[in-house]
Design an enzyme around this catalytic site. Structure first.
Site, short mmCIF file in Angstrom:
data_model
loop_
_atom_site.label_atom_id
_atom_site.label_comp_id
_atom_site.label_asym_id
_atom_site.label_seq_id
_atom_site.Cartn_x
_atom_site.Cartn_y
_atom_site.Cartn_z
N ASP A 69 33.26 -4.32 -16.15
CA ASP A 69 32.82 -5.61 -16.68
C ASP A 69 31.32 -5.57 -17.02
OD1 ASP A 69 32.45 -8.25 -17.39
OD2 ASP A 69 32.76 -9.07 -15.36
N LYS A 111 43.59 -9.28 -11.24
CA LYS A 111 42.59 -9.08 -12.29
C LYS A 111 42.26 -7.60 -12.36
CE LYS A 111 37.70 -10.01 -13.43
NZ LYS A 111 36.48 -10.81 -13.14
N GLU A 145 35.44 -13.53 -18.11
CA GLU A 145 36.60 -12.91 -18.76
C GLU A 145 37.82 -12.83 -17.85
OE1 GLU A 145 34.38 -11.26 -17.16
OE2 GLU A 145 35.66 -9.95 -15.98
N LYS A 170 25.68 -8.70 -18.99
CA LYS A 170 25.09 -8.84 -17.66
C LYS A 170 23.74 -8.12 -17.60
CE LYS A 170 29.33 -8.81 -14.87
NZ LYS A 170 29.19 -10.14 -14.27
N ARG A 188 39.19 -14.97 -15.91
CA ARG A 188 40.10 -16.11 -16.02
C ARG A 188 40.92 -16.05 -17.31
NH1 ARG A 188 35.10 -20.12 -15.21
NH2 ARG A 188 34.59 -18.38 -13.83
N ASP A 234 31.43 -13.30 -20.29
CA ASP A 234 31.40 -12.72 -18.94
C ASP A 234 32.35 -13.45 -17.99
OD1 ASP A 234 30.69 -11.01 -16.93
OD2 ASP A 234 28.75 -11.96 -16.50
N ASP A 259 35.78 -4.34 -10.61
CA ASP A 259 36.32 -5.58 -11.14
C ASP A 259 37.84 -5.50 -11.40
OD1 ASP A 259 35.56 -8.20 -11.59
OD2 ASP A 259 35.20 -7.92 -13.74
N1 BES Z 1 33.37 -9.88 -12.38
C1 BES Z 1 32.51 -11.00 -12.37
C2 BES Z 1 32.39 -11.64 -10.99
C3 BES Z 1 31.75 -10.83 -9.89
C4 BES Z 1 30.41 -10.95 -9.63
C5 BES Z 1 32.51 -9.99 -9.10
C6 BES Z 1 29.84 -10.21 -8.59
C7 BES Z 1 31.95 -9.27 -8.09
C8 BES Z 1 30.61 -9.38 -7.82
C9 BES Z 1 33.01 -12.08 -13.33
O1 BES Z 1 33.71 -11.63 -14.43
C10 BES Z 1 31.80 -12.79 -13.85
O2 BES Z 1 31.00 -12.18 -14.46
N2 BES Z 1 31.70 -14.08 -13.52
C11 BES Z 1 30.60 -14.85 -13.93
C12 BES Z 1 31.14 -16.21 -14.29
C13 BES Z 1 30.17 -17.10 -15.00
C14 BES Z 1 29.82 -16.55 -16.35
C15 BES Z 1 30.81 -18.46 -15.11
C16 BES Z 1 29.62 -14.94 -12.76
O3 BES Z 1 30.04 -14.93 -11.61
O4 BES Z 1 28.42 -14.97 -13.03
ZN ZN Z 2 32.48 -11.11 -16.07
ZN ZN Z 3 34.72 -9.81 -14.17
#
Ligand code: BES
Ligand code: ZN
Ligand code: ZN
Length: 494
Positions: A262, A257, A341, A269, A343, A339, A280
Site C-alpha cells: 500500500d 484485506k 483503499e 503516503k 474499504r 489511500d 497490508d
Molecule cells: N493500510 C492503511 C492502514 C494502516 C496504517 C495499516 C498503519 C497499518 C498501519 C490504510 O489503507 C490507510 O492508508 N488508511 C488511511 C485511511 C485514511 C486515508 C482515511 C489511514 O489510516 O491513514
Molecule cells: Zn491505504
Molecule cells: Zn491499506
C-alpha cells in the site's frame, strides 16, 4: 522452528540437557514451582539459593538462566489467576521466553508441571510461536542465532496430551504461515503470487479454491478491487476458498484485506508510513490460514474465505481522487482518497460473500492507522452490527490470548461519508482524524445486510510488530487473528 515433542514421564530421564522450570512469586521472591521432574533435594536447594542471589521475583516475563548442572532456565509464571485463560496465557508466554533463552541449543526439557492437556497445548504453542524467525532472505545462515532444535515437553504421553500437541502443531503451523506471507517482501508477493500460493496450499480434497483474475473482476463488476489494482502492473485477484464438511453446523464466511503493498496510490503516503505496508495483506493471510487450520482440525462448520488482493500503486493508470467507481452489486463510491483503499476492495468482497448466504460474516483488515491511535499497538478493534456475535469474538480472542476490544459504530458517523455525487464517499470531504477507525467500519457497514451477524476486525495496530519480540509475539508479521478465528469456529461448531 523448534521441533516439539512429548518426552513421556514414564521414561527414564538423564539430566544431560538444559531444563526449563517455572517459578511464581512467594513472599516477594521467586519460588520454584513443582515440576514433572524429580529433582533431588540438593539441586532443588541450589536452584532456590541461586534464584535468591539473582533477586528473582517469579513475575510474569522473568527469565533466569542458571548455569547449574547442564543449564537451568527458570521462567516466572506470575501469580495464579482466577481466570484459567490468563494462566494458560502465562504458560504460553513463559514457554516462549524460555525457548528463546535456549537459542543455539540442541535440545531442552520443558519440565514445567502440567495438570491438563490444555497446559501441554499452551506450552507447545508458546514454543512454536515464540521461536519463529523469518530467515529466508539471510544468505549467511551462520550469522543468525539458531532456534532451539528440539523441545521435549516432559509430560505423560496420554492420548489427550498427544492430541493436544497435534492441535497445537496445526495452529502453530497456520500462524507461522500467515507470518511468512506478511514478512515476504512485496516484490515476491504480488496478488497473483498470493493467489497461486493459496491454490498450492489447498491442493487437497477438503478445500476448493477459485481465483478471479483482472478480466473476470472487470467483467463481473468488482469495481472496488479493479480500481485499486489498476495502477499496478501486477493485476488484482479475488480468491475464494471453501471448506465444507458433510453436515456442517453453520456457515462462517471470512473476508480478508489483501493489499500486497500500500503506497497510498495517488494520495501517496509519506515514506515513513510506507515501510511496513507489505503487511497490508495480513487480513487475507489470516483468513486463509485460519481456514486451513479449521479444515485440518476437521471442525464441523462450513468456512468460506475470500482474499481481496490488489497492489495499491500510483501511476498513469491509477485511480484518481474524485473518481467514482461501482462496487460489486451496483453501489457507487466517490474515491476522495486513494489511500483509503482497503474499504474499496472489502466492499466488493463483502457483497460477494453475502451471496454465499453466511450465518456469520467476519472481515479482517489492516484498515486504519487510527486504530492504533485509539488502542495502542497490541490490541485490535472489533466492530459490527450484532453485539452478541461481537462478544463471542471477544471471548474467542481471550481464549486465544489475542487482545481485541469492542469499539462502536456511532450512528452519526455515517453522515460524514455522504457524497454530493455518489452513493457514499470513502472518506469525509474534509478529513478529520477523529474516530478514523469507526469511520472505516461505518463505510463497510453500508455494504452488509443487517440480517447477517457481521464483525469487522481492524488489525492495523498489531498485524506487524516493528519492535522486538514480546512473549510469543515475535518481530515482523504476528499472524494476529488466526487463532481467534479458529476459536470462534470451534465455538460455532458446538
Ligand atoms: N493500510 C492503511 C492502514 C494502516 C496504517 C495499516 C498503519 C497499518 C498501519 C490504510 O489503507 C490507510 O492508508 N488508511 C488511511 C485511511 C485514511 C486515508 C482515511 C489511514 O489510516 O491513514
Ligand atoms: Zn491505504
Ligand atoms: Zn491499506
Amino acid at each position: 522452528m523448534t521441533k516439539i515433542q512429548i518426552f513421556p514421564t514414564s521414561k527414564q530421564i538423564v539430566l544431560n540437557k538444559p531444563i526449563v522450570l517455572a517459578t511464581a512469586p512467594k513472599a516477594g521472591q521467586a519460588s520454584l514451582l513443582p515440576s514433572n521432574l524429580k529433582i533431588d533435594a540438593k539441586l532443588q536447594k541450589d536452584i532456590q539459593s541461586h534464584l535468591s542471589l539473582a533477586q528473582a521475583k517469579g513475575k510474569r516475563g522473568e527469565v533466569i538462566y542458571l548455569s547449574l548442572a547442564k543449564g537451568i532456565v527458570c521462567v516466572g509464571l506470575g501469580d495464579k489467576d482466577k481466570n484459567e485463560n490468563s494462566n494458560l496465557e502465562n504458560l504460553r508466554r513463559a514457554s516462549a521466553l524460555a525457548s528463546r533463552a535456549l537459542s543455539d541449543q540442541q535440545e531442552a526439557i520443558f519440565a514445567i508441571k502440567t495438570n491438563s492437556a490444555q497446559e501441554v497445548e499452551a506450552i507447545a504453542t508458546g514454543i512454536g510461536l515464540g521461536t519463529y524467525k523469518f530467515t529466508k532472505y539471510k544468505t549467511n545462515k551462520k550469522e543468525i542465532k539458531q532456534p532451539l532444535k528440539i523441545a521435549n515437553i516432559f509430560a505423560s504421553d496420554s492420548v489427550e496430551n498427544k492430541k493436544a500437541l497435534q492441535k497445537a502443531l496445526i495452529l502453530i503451523n497456520s500462524v507461522n504461515q500467515a507470518r511468512d506471507l506478511v514478512n515476504t517482501p512485496p516484490l515476491d508477493l504480488v496478488p497473483n503470487d498470493f493467489a497461486l500460493l493459496t491454490k498450492k496450499q489447498f491442493n487437497k480434497a477438503a478445500v476448493k479454491v477459485e481465483i478471479l483474475d483482472e478480466k473476470a473482476l472487470k467483467a463481473k463488476g468488482f469495481g472496488g478491487i479493479y480500481a485499486v489494482g489498476k495502477g499496478s502492473v501486477h493485476p488484482p485477484r479475488l480468491v475464494r476458498a471453501v471448506y465444507r464438511p458433510a453436515k456442517p453446523k453453520v456457515h462462517l464466511v471470512l473476508v480478508g484485506k489483501g493489499i500486497t503493498f500500500d503506497t497510498g496510490g495517488i494520495s501517496l503516503k509519506p515514506p515513513g508510513s510506507m515501510i511496513t505496508m507489505k503487511a497490508d495483506m495480513a487480513g487475507a493471510a489470516a483468513v486463509m490460514q485460519a481456514l486451513d487450520a479449521i479444515s485440518q482440525l476437521k471442525l464441523n462448520i462450513q468456512v468460506t474465505a475470500y482474499a481481496a488482493l490488489a497492489e495499491n500503486m500510483p501511476s498513469h493508470t491509477a485511480q484518481r481522487p474524485s473518481d467514482v467507481i461501482k462496487i460489486y452489486g451496483g453501489k457507487t463510491v466517490e474515491v476522495l482518497n486513494t489511500d483509503a483503499e482497503g474499504r474499496l476492495v472489502l466492499a466488493d468482497a463483502l457483497v460477494r460473500a453475502q451471496e454465499d448466504k453466511p450465518d456469520y460474516l467476519v472481515n479482517v483488515a489492516t484498515l486504519t492507522g487510527a486504530a492504533s491511535i485509539a488502542l495502542g499497538k497490541r490490541t485490535a478493534g472489533v466492530m459490527g452490527n450484532n453485539d452478541d456475535f461481537i462478544s463471542r469474538i471477544i471471548k474467542a480472542s481471550q481464549i486465544a490470548g489475542e487482545s481485541m476490544w469492542h469499539m462502536p459504530i456511532p450512528e452519526e458517523i455515517r453522515a460524514g461519508l455522504d457524497s454530493e455525487i455518489a452513493d457514499i464517499a470513502n472518506i469525509p470531504p474534509s478529513l478529520s482524524p477523529a474516530g478514523g477507525m469507526l469511520r472505516g467500519a461505518a463505510f463497510l457497514k453500508d455494504f452488509v445486510s443487517d440480517q447477517i451477524p457481521w464483525a469487522h476486525l481492524d488489525i492495523a495496530p498489531n498485524a506487524f510488530n516493528d519492535n522486538s519480540a514480546y512473549g510469543y509475539v515475535v518481530s515482523g508479521g504476528t499472524g494476529i487473528s488466526v487463532r481467534t478465528l479458529v476459536e470462534l469456529a470451534k465455538e460455532l461448531a458446538k
